[in-house]
Design an enzyme around this catalytic site. Structure first.
Site, PDB file in Angstrom:
ATOM      1  N   HIS A 134      66.166 -20.157  -2.322  1.00 37.99           N
ATOM      2  CA  HIS A 134      65.101 -19.279  -1.834  1.00 37.99           C
ATOM      3  C   HIS A 134      65.601 -18.429  -0.654  1.00 37.99           C
ATOM      4  O   HIS A 134      65.483 -17.197  -0.672  1.00 37.99           O
ATOM      5  CB  HIS A 134      63.897 -20.132  -1.412  1.00 37.99           C
ATOM      6  N   GLU A 135      66.159 -19.091   0.343  1.00 37.99           N
ATOM      7  CA  GLU A 135      66.589 -18.340   1.535  1.00 37.99           C
ATOM      8  C   GLU A 135      67.767 -17.418   1.216  1.00 37.99           C
ATOM      9  O   GLU A 135      67.853 -16.321   1.758  1.00 37.99           O
ATOM     10  CB  GLU A 135      66.925 -19.293   2.691  1.00 37.99           C
ATOM     11  N   HIS A 138      66.439 -14.282  -0.131  1.00 41.31           N
ATOM     12  CA  HIS A 138      66.017 -13.377   0.956  1.00 41.31           C
ATOM     13  C   HIS A 138      67.219 -12.660   1.565  1.00 41.31           C
ATOM     14  O   HIS A 138      67.156 -11.465   1.855  1.00 41.31           O
ATOM     15  CB  HIS A 138      65.309 -14.156   2.066  1.00 41.31           C
ATOM     16  N   CYS A 172      63.082 -11.373 -10.607  1.00 36.94           N
ATOM     17  CA  CYS A 172      63.859 -11.542  -9.373  1.00 36.94           C
ATOM     18  C   CYS A 172      65.359 -11.486  -9.659  1.00 36.94           C
ATOM     19  O   CYS A 172      66.125 -10.914  -8.886  1.00 36.94           O
ATOM     20  CB  CYS A 172      63.498 -12.860  -8.688  1.00 36.94           C
TER      21      CYS A 172
HETATM   22 ZN   LIG Z   1      60.505 -17.013   1.733  1.00 38.14          ZN
HETATM   23 ZN   LIG Z   2      60.519 -14.330  -9.209  1.00 42.23          ZN
END
Ligand SMILES: [Zn+2]
Ligand SMILES: [Zn+2]
Length: 184
Positions: A134-135, A138, A172
């Protein structure tokens, strides 16, 4: 191209967790030409100014700055700490990232099953992998995703973390591919 993983140790960051995160991140990001290096553990003695004794938590941004100091020739650096982190306006944070610094930090404190009086020890690895992916998402320019199964979905609580998968959804992933072109 290399991604660095930096243990920032308050009491203990387990080797088994670092290995699990490294292997998963490398398994995914190697498809884009990245290698993943595990950096030697660093103490957090110089980060105690960021400790709030009333909250018994550290202010996350200072951990992030410390991680960024280790960027050097890495494309990105991910810190992993056992310290419990917070930010202004938040009770706690699982992690924090800055795409401009290409640095991120995750905290194991609230991923630990003991924190929720759960018993399953293996779940910590899964959670750490999810927060790391996740990070890093980002760091490489992804925002939060509305798909609750996508690793870029925002985790309000450990329930959200446990619900989501370890991978980026198709949307994503496509954005990530575009963002990774031209990253050195
Ligand atoms: Zn986040
Ligand atoms: Zn996604």
């Amino acid at each position: 191209m290399k991604i660095g993983i930096l243990p920032l140790v308050v009491k203990e960051v387990e080797e088994s967790i670092l290995e699990a995160v490294k292997n998963y991140v490398e398994g995914f990001y190697s498809k884009f030409g990245f290698r993943v290096d595990l950096l030697p553990p660093t103490t957090t003695n110089d980060l105690f100014f960021s400790y709030n004794p009333i909250r018994r938590q550290f202010l996350g941004r200072f951990f992030l700055t410390k991680v960024a100091e280790h960027r050097r020739d890495f494309s990105a650096v991910l810190g992993i700490t056992d310290g419990d982190l917070y930010e202004e306006g938040m009770n706690f944070i699982f992690g924090l990232a800055n795409p401009y610094l290409r640095a991120a930090i995750i905290s194991l404190a609230r991923l630990r099953p003991e924190f929720y009086t759960e018993k399953d020890g293996e779940v910590l690895k899964e959670r750490a992998i999810k927060e790391a992916m996740h990070e890093l998402g980002h760091v490489f320019g992804l925002g939060h995703c509305e798909n609750p199964g996508c690793v870029m979905h925002f985790s309000n609580s450990i329930i959200d973390t446990d619900h989501k998968g370890k991978d980026y959804c198709e949307k994503c992933l496509n954005k990530l591919k575009r963002n990774l072109e031209g990253i050195g």
